[in-house]
Design a protein around this motif. Structure first.
Motif, mmCIF file in Angstrom:
data_model
loop_
_atom_site.group_PDB
_atom_site.id
_atom_site.type_symbol
_atom_site.label_atom_id
_atom_site.label_comp_id
_atom_site.label_asym_id
_atom_site.label_seq_id
_atom_site.Cartn_x
_atom_site.Cartn_y
_atom_site.Cartn_z
ATOM 1 N N VAL F 61 -3.909 19.170 10.332
ATOM 2 C CA VAL F 61 -4.425 17.839 10.614
ATOM 3 C C VAL F 61 -5.067 17.232 9.371
ATOM 4 C CG1 VAL F 61 -6.051 16.536 12.023
ATOM 5 C CG2 VAL F 61 -4.797 18.446 13.002
ATOM 6 N N GLY F 62 -5.823 18.081 8.652
ATOM 7 C CA GLY F 62 -6.591 17.569 7.529
ATOM 8 C C GLY F 62 -5.722 16.937 6.472
ATOM 9 N N VAL F 63 -4.537 17.511 6.258
ATOM 10 C CA VAL F 63 -3.706 17.028 5.179
ATOM 11 C C VAL F 63 -3.196 15.608 5.467
ATOM 12 C CG1 VAL F 63 -1.461 17.913 5.903
ATOM 13 C CG2 VAL F 63 -2.067 17.922 3.513
ATOM 14 N N VAL F 64 -3.038 15.275 6.761
ATOM 15 C CA VAL F 64 -2.624 13.909 7.092
ATOM 16 C C VAL F 64 -3.712 12.919 6.687
ATOM 17 C CG1 VAL F 64 -1.936 12.385 8.956
ATOM 18 C CG2 VAL F 64 -1.280 14.771 9.029
ATOM 19 N N LEU F 65 -4.943 13.280 7.032
ATOM 20 C CA LEU F 65 -6.055 12.399 6.687
ATOM 21 C C LEU F 65 -6.194 12.275 5.176
ATOM 22 C CD1 LEU F 65 -8.625 13.695 9.303
ATOM 23 C CD2 LEU F 65 -7.081 11.745 9.461
ATOM 24 N N ILE F 66 -6.012 13.395 4.474
ATOM 25 C CA ILE F 66 -6.136 13.353 3.015
ATOM 26 C C ILE F 66 -5.056 12.444 2.440
ATOM 27 C CG2 ILE F 66 -5.857 14.722 0.923
ATOM 28 C CD1 ILE F 66 -7.195 17.009 2.425
ATOM 29 N N ALA F 67 -3.833 12.561 2.993
ATOM 30 C CA ALA F 67 -2.729 11.747 2.474
ATOM 31 C C ALA F 67 -3.070 10.269 2.574
ATOM 32 C CB ALA F 67 -1.460 12.057 3.254
ATOM 33 N N ILE F 68 -3.541 9.850 3.748
ATOM 34 C CA ILE F 68 -3.879 8.430 3.901
ATOM 35 C C ILE F 68 -5.059 8.083 3.021
ATOM 36 C CG2 ILE F 68 -4.602 6.674 5.566
ATOM 37 C CD1 ILE F 68 -3.182 8.298 7.699
ATOM 38 N N GLY F 69 -6.028 8.999 2.962
ATOM 39 C CA GLY F 69 -7.240 8.739 2.195
ATOM 40 C C GLY F 69 -6.958 8.510 0.723
ATOM 41 N N TRP F 71 -4.249 7.609 -0.838
ATOM 42 C CA TRP F 71 -3.484 6.406 -1.206
ATOM 43 C C TRP F 71 -4.264 5.131 -0.921
ATOM 44 C CZ3 TRP F 71 -0.012 6.493 -4.712
ATOM 45 C CH2 TRP F 71 0.689 7.678 -4.934
ATOM 46 N N THR F 72 -5.136 5.181 0.095
ATOM 47 C CA THR F 72 -6.042 4.048 0.282
ATOM 48 C C THR F 72 -6.936 3.895 -0.938
ATOM 49 O OG1 THR F 72 -6.066 4.649 2.606
ATOM 50 C CG2 THR F 72 -7.705 3.050 1.887
ATOM 51 N N ALA F 73 -7.456 5.041 -1.386
ATOM 52 C CA ALA F 73 -8.298 5.006 -2.582
ATOM 53 C C ALA F 73 -7.516 4.433 -3.755
ATOM 54 C CB ALA F 73 -8.799 6.410 -2.907
ATOM 55 N N ALA F 74 -6.253 4.862 -3.892
ATOM 56 C CA ALA F 74 -5.439 4.383 -5.014
ATOM 57 C C ALA F 74 -5.283 2.873 -4.964
ATOM 58 C CB ALA F 74 -4.079 5.061 -4.986
ATOM 59 N N LEU F 75 -5.044 2.348 -3.751
ATOM 60 C CA LEU F 75 -4.882 0.892 -3.613
ATOM 61 C C LEU F 75 -6.128 0.171 -4.107
ATOM 62 C CD1 LEU F 75 -3.116 -1.431 -2.457
ATOM 63 C CD2 LEU F 75 -4.453 -1.228 -0.383
ATOM 64 N N ILE F 86 -6.731 7.368 -12.999
ATOM 65 C CA ILE F 86 -7.098 7.753 -11.637
ATOM 66 C C ILE F 86 -5.884 7.622 -10.721
ATOM 67 C CG2 ILE F 86 -8.593 7.227 -9.679
ATOM 68 C CD1 ILE F 86 -10.614 6.170 -11.586
ATOM 69 N N ILE F 87 -5.154 6.515 -10.883
ATOM 70 C CA ILE F 87 -3.986 6.304 -10.020
ATOM 71 C C ILE F 87 -2.973 7.414 -10.252
ATOM 72 C CG2 ILE F 87 -2.093 4.740 -9.509
ATOM 73 C CD1 ILE F 87 -4.036 2.563 -10.677
ATOM 74 N N PHE F 88 -2.786 7.757 -11.538
ATOM 75 C CA PHE F 88 -1.803 8.790 -11.812
ATOM 76 C C PHE F 88 -2.288 10.155 -11.360
ATOM 77 C CE2 PHE F 88 0.069 5.922 -15.260
ATOM 78 C CZ PHE F 88 0.759 5.235 -14.285
ATOM 79 N N GLY F 89 -3.585 10.351 -11.411
ATOM 80 C CA GLY F 89 -4.134 11.582 -10.853
ATOM 81 C C GLY F 89 -3.823 11.688 -9.372
ATOM 82 N N ILE F 90 -4.048 10.604 -8.667
ATOM 83 C CA ILE F 90 -3.771 10.595 -7.231
ATOM 84 C C ILE F 90 -2.281 10.795 -6.984
ATOM 85 C CG2 ILE F 90 -3.661 9.054 -5.242
ATOM 86 C CD1 ILE F 90 -6.392 8.003 -6.155
ATOM 87 N N SER F 212 4.491 3.683 -1.572
ATOM 88 C CA SER F 212 5.510 2.839 -2.195
ATOM 89 C C SER F 212 4.874 1.557 -2.707
ATOM 90 C CB SER F 212 6.603 2.477 -1.190
ATOM 91 O OG SER F 212 7.021 3.616 -0.523
ATOM 92 N N TYR F 213 4.012 0.969 -1.886
ATOM 93 C CA TYR F 213 3.389 -0.291 -2.274
ATOM 94 C C TYR F 213 2.564 -0.113 -3.544
ATOM 95 C CZ TYR F 213 1.005 -4.747 -1.798
ATOM 96 O OH TYR F 213 0.546 -6.017 -2.030
ATOM 97 N N VAL F 214 1.718 0.932 -3.554
ATOM 98 C CA VAL F 214 0.812 1.114 -4.690
ATOM 99 C C VAL F 214 1.588 1.410 -5.972
ATOM 100 C CG1 VAL F 214 -1.010 2.564 -5.635
ATOM 101 C CG2 VAL F 214 -1.093 1.875 -3.269
ATOM 102 N N LEU F 215 2.600 2.281 -5.856
ATOM 103 C CA LEU F 215 3.337 2.655 -7.068
ATOM 104 C C LEU F 215 4.051 1.449 -7.660
ATOM 105 C CD1 LEU F 215 4.916 6.141 -6.370
ATOM 106 C CD2 LEU F 215 3.094 5.537 -7.933
#
Lengths: 148, 218, 75, 201, 78, 280
Positions: F61-69, F71-75, F86-90, F212-215
């Motif tokens: 479960v945690g990995v789903v939340l991390i995934a969204i988290g 990329w939200t941070a990246a945006l 930072i973006i490339f780190g993410i 996709s949007y952020v990249l």
């Protein structure tokens, strides 16, 4: 095809060390080619020899319980830097008073420039280092005991 | 260059080793923290294996002592990566990186599969060889610039550290974490215990990201 | 210490090292190695690091003893 | 400017390149382990060429890192090659088993190590203990020594925090640190001695 | 710089070659040859007056030999 | 901010739909409608959800939340004009997310997807070449500084076209159905996402849209500079169509060949960066 031959080579983990060592050779040669390197004049913690001192080769000055003068990066972060260097335990004081040839022993005994660097100004290094020893030994001990 | 990872938010001095926090290091630190918490909180999965020639599936069970040991290693690995993310000193970074390398070996070495142990050993050899360029590069940085603190090195307008020395440092970090990505890690990752194995991969990526910042800064 | 003596010890070190490399038999190698170490210790004394010299002189044979344990079997 | 540093670096880097070259061509795992120990020497030499007190402060951790990784890998090698349960004869050099010399050397090394304290002392005292255990075929309680080493590690961490946050108590911290590191390193090293054989607990 | 420095560098180089390409490629030959660059490094440290590093290095080298001998003992069997 | 986030998710999914549709048209298939990916996400959000018995549940479960988290941070990092490092780190840590998805379930298909994701980590190295090339020219890695630089000197894509190519390759290696998408190859069912279904899969789709949007947005901002919003969206659509052409026309490589080619590209790019550093 050359690509699949390369990929077959790197996909075998026995070749991994060879690959890495090869890369190290290349970079080492690169380093040799970029020689001579400059040697910065104002180094941190420079060595100074004081021939004739019983603390030789580690005499950095300062009578006990005062601050010796050592070059640290951020003096403001370690206000007591230099105290450890100048300090002599009773035993090392005794040795210093009676012989000229035990400088290394005296300085290795608690107090002295290396204790200053290792424990005080660059203490975090030693934390990490002793953790590495701890972890590596943990691995060895686990493998040693497993199943016995 | 001084603003590689964004403006510095805070300093935390430990004597000559000053930990500094930028948005970049903070992001990486938080990720390491989150995954370490995940490691503490989660149980290992039961991996399924398909048996060839028969229509059946077996689950691999992980023994309790093995699990405890690997969890301990994974937590240590998380702490090591957190340290490597924040430290502001080249030699300290090298030490944290080699700690990451040895904990990575530990995470998989405990698995009772010959194949995985073999891969772990090969990776361990590379990690050990990696300490050579790592420490060597740190020492050369100290010799050519007279300091090890990244904050001091960042103050220079143009980089004073020779290019080859930087390459040596990157190579060392690759040895500790990144190079084994090709093969040995893939074999290591067949080991059960996803939360722990992920820590291997995460720590490698994190130290690699950090070393990019380091070589751009110094 | 005078220069001639140091030169002599330096030669001892080089001869010992080359002999260690040259020899094939483990026992002979160990003997040559001891010759080399014998040439090195005076250099430590020359720096007036007497305590270090004593400790090194005690530690050096330990490696030899450790190696002897496997040599015994092969010889 | 070919200063002394660059000359030294030149020779040392050539050695490193030769060592790595041999490593790249080697296929036997134990030979690889030996060669990795070889390439660590140039790496330490690079640090030594720095020539300041800092160089020494970097060499000591470097040495300990090297040996601890070697320890872990050698044990991993034994396990992976399936040599773990193989019995090993006691050292069996008759002379040293009977003589007093090992005891004297060991006692001297341990005592001198305690006087030195810190990393250096730990290494020397540990060597003394190992030599004694080896020559007498003695084995002590694994867990107790392990715990002692764990406690001394904690002592050292406390000392570190005293240095960082209560520097006015530096005197206490330096004593704690010196003793902590000494005990830790010596205990770890001496445990290697007890791992000698394949005895069953 | 003193004679120790160059003597040490010579030993490091010669010893490295000897370990990398020994005359007879056995574990033992390499283990013994490994001592040569070790002592070379010791001389380099001596030339910079790094006495404590030198002392620690000597002790750790002996321990390294011990570790290798232990593995060799196991490997070669009884 | 929240409306923008939701917009980004939906537009990103729409981009993936366009990608799929274009590939289908190139291959002379009708293909799904362009909003198919959005429907997918909505459908999964209302399906039955549970955790497989063999899974490591917290991680699953945690990995789903991390995934969204992440990329939200990246945006938000892009919007705030912070460091592109930072973006490339993410972006690189997305590997860990794939890996976590794959391994947490215990399924062999997921596991192989995760393992493949790890071995193809070399695909990220060209990114650093882009970063290095950009740093050589703009002397800063802050997005705001890069935008300022381009307002003075013109778009970076004309100054360092090969760095743009490097980043294009990186985006390509993250696209589904492409030559490098070995992590979700069909012989592994759905690769690392095989065992995540129901709400978890919806979360994964949200992450994909956002990614996709952020990249693509980062690509446009870094190499074309600040453009009006409508032009930004148009540029993203155009880029995804070119990507679709590459994906439709190239066969998928075998895993290790994919790694080798990516490493080769990385090596070439490294030489390019060295050349730039030498001359620049």
């Amino acid at each position: 095809m050359i690509i699949s031959r390369i990929s077959r080579f790197i996909s075998n983990f026995d070749n991994l060390l060879a690959l890495f060592a090869g890369a190290c050779v290349v970079i080492a040669v690169l380093l040799i080619l970029s020689l001579p390197l400059p040697y910065a004049e104002n180094q941190l913690y420079p060595k100074s020899l004081n021939a004739g001192s019983p603390l030789n080769p580690y005499d950095r000055g300062g009578p006990p319980f005062t601050q010796a003068d050592i070059v640290v990066q951020y003096p403001e972060n370690s206000p007591y830097a230099g105290y450890v260097t100048a300090y002599l335990t009773p035993l090392s004081g005794f040795m210093a008073a009676h012989t000229l040839y035990l400088g290394t022993t005296i300085v290795a005994h608690p107090g002295g420039i290396l204790d200053e660097i290792l424990y005080n100004t660059r203490g975090l290094d030693t934390v990490v280092e002793s953790t590495i020893l701890f972890i590596a030994f943990g691995i060895a001990a686990f493998l040693f005991r497993k199943g016995s | 260059m001084s603003s590689v990872g964004g403006a510095t938010l805070a300093h935390l001095p430990f004597g000559d080793i000053v930990i500094y926090i930028t948005p970049f290091t903070l992001t990486l630190f938080l990720l390491a923290l989150v995954f370490t918490i995940l490691v503490i909180a989660s149980r290992p999965e039961r991996q399924l294996d398909i048996t060839f020639g028969a229509d059946r599936i077996i689950t691999k069970e992980t023994g309790l002592t093995e699990m405890r040991f690997r969890r301990f290693m994974a937590i240590a690995c998380g702490l090591a990566s957190m340290g490597a993310m924040l430290t502001g000193d080249v030699f300290d970074f090298a030490l944290f990186t080699s700690l990451v390398g040895i904990t990575n070996v530990g995470i998989v070495a405990a698995v009772k599969s010959r194949h995985v142990q073999n891969a772990a050993f090969q990776y361990g050899l590379v990690a050990m060889a990696g300490t050579v360029p790592l420490f060597g590069a740190a020492a050369m940085v100290a010799a050519t610039t007279g300091t090890l603190s990244m904050l001091e090195l960042a103050k220079e307008a143009t980089s004073v550290v020779p290019f080859a020395v930087k390459a040596f440092l990157v190579l060392g970090v690759m040895g500790e974490g990144m190079a084994p990505f090709y093969a040995a890690k893939a074999e290591m990752f067949r080991a059960p215990g996803a939360p722990y194995v992920i820590m291997c991969s995460l720590s490698s990526l994190l130290i690699f990201l950090r070393v990019i910042e380091v070589v751009l800064t110094v | 210490m005078n220069e001639i003596l140091l030169l002599g010890f330096g030669c001892l070190v080089i001869i010992g090292a080359l002999a260690t490399i040259w020899e094939k038999d483990p026992f002979n190698k160990l003997i040559a190695l001891s010759v080399m170490i014998g040439g090195i210790v005076p250099f430590i004394i020359n720096r007036e690091l007497v305590d270090v010299a004593i400790a090194v002189a005690l530690i050096a044979p330990l490696s030899t003893i450790f190696i002897l344990m496997v040599t015994r079997r092969n010889a | 400017m070919w200063n002394e540093y660059s000359v030294g670096l030149f020779i040392v880097l050539i050695s490193a390149a030769i060592g790595f070259l041999a490593l790249a061509r080697e296929t036997d795992d134990f030979h690889r382990l030996l060669l990795i120990d070889l390439v660590e020497i140039p790496s330490l030499a690079i640090i030594a060429l720095l020539g300041t007190d800092l160089a020494e402060a970097l060499i000591l951790p470097g040495l300990v890192v090297g040996i601890s990784e070697l320890l872990a890998l050698s044990q991993l090698y034994i396990v992976k090659e399936g040599l773990r349960s193989r019995p090993v004869k006691s050292p069996g050099i008759e002379v040293i088993e009977l003589a007093h010399a090992p005891l004297i050397i060991s006692v001297f090394l341990v005592a001198y190590g305690i006087v030195l304290s810190g990393f250096t002392g730990g290494g020397i005292a540990g060597l003394g203990v190992i030599f004694y255990i080896m020559s007498r075929g003695h084995s002590e309680r694994f867990e107790i020594v392990e715990m002692a080493s764990g406690i001394s590690w904690a002592v050292w961490i406390i000392a570190f925090f005293v240095f960082m946050f209560l520097p006015q108590y530096w005197y206490m911290a330096v004593m704690l640190a010196a003793v902590g590191i000494l005990l830790k390193v010596a205990a770890k090293m001496s445990l290697m001695g007890t791992m000698w054989g394949a005895h069953d607990e | 710089m003193g004679p120790e420095f160059f003597l040490g560098l010579f030993l490091v180089l010669a010893g490295t070659i000897a370990v990398a390409f020994p005359a007879k490629k056995t574990y033992l030959a390499r283990l013994i040859n490994l001592e040569i660059p070790g002592w070379g490094l010791l001389l380099v440290m001596l030339s910079y007056n790094e006495a404590l590093a030198l002392l620690t290095f000597a002790a750790v080298t002996a321990l390294t030999v011990f570790i290798f001998v232990r593995v060799l003992q196991k490997k070669e069997g009884v | 901010m929240i409306p923008y986030l939701i917009f980004a998710i939906f537009f990103g999914l729409l981009l993936l739909g366009i990608h799929r549709k274009t590939i289908a048209r190139i291959q002379r298939r009708p293909g799904p409608p362009v909003w198919q990916e959005i429907l997918h996400m909505l459908k999964f959000a209302f399906k039955v959800t549970w955790i497989p018995a063999t899974a490591s549940d917290t991680l699953f479960v945690g990995v789903v939340l991390i995934a969204i988290g992440i990329w939200t941070a990246a945006l938000f990092v892009v919007l705030a004009g912070e460091s592109i490092l930072i973006i490339f780190g993410i972006y690189m840590l997305h590997k860990i997310v794939e890996h976590g998805f794959g391994l947490s379930s215990g399924s062999p298909y997921g596991k192989f997807g995760g393992v493949r994701s790890v071995i193809s980590a070399a695909s990220e190295i060209p990114l650093f070449v882009s970063i290095a090339a950009i740093a050589i020219y703009t002397k800063s890695l802050m997005l705001s500084d890069i935008i300022d630089y381009q307002q003075v000197h013109g778009p970076l894509i004309f100054i360092i076209p090969l760095a743009a190519f490097a980043m294009y390759m990186v985006i390509l290696s993250k696209m589904p159905y492409g030559p490098f998408s070995v992590v979700e190859a069909k012989e592994l069912v759905s690769g690392y996402k095989t065992e995540h279904f129901g709400v978890w899969r919806a979360g994964l789709e949200i992450c994909n849209g956002l990614k996709s949007y952020v990249l693509l947005m980062t690509f446009v901002i870094v190499f074309f500079g600040a453009v009006p919003f409508a032009w930004l969206l148009l540029a993203m659509v155009l880029i995804i169509i070119t990507l679709a052409f590459v994906c439709a026309l190239c066969p998928m490589l075998s895993p290790f060949d994919s790694v080798t080619i990516q490493t080769g590209i990385a090596g070439l790019m490294l030489i390019y960066a060295l050349y730039l550093g030498w001359t620049g």
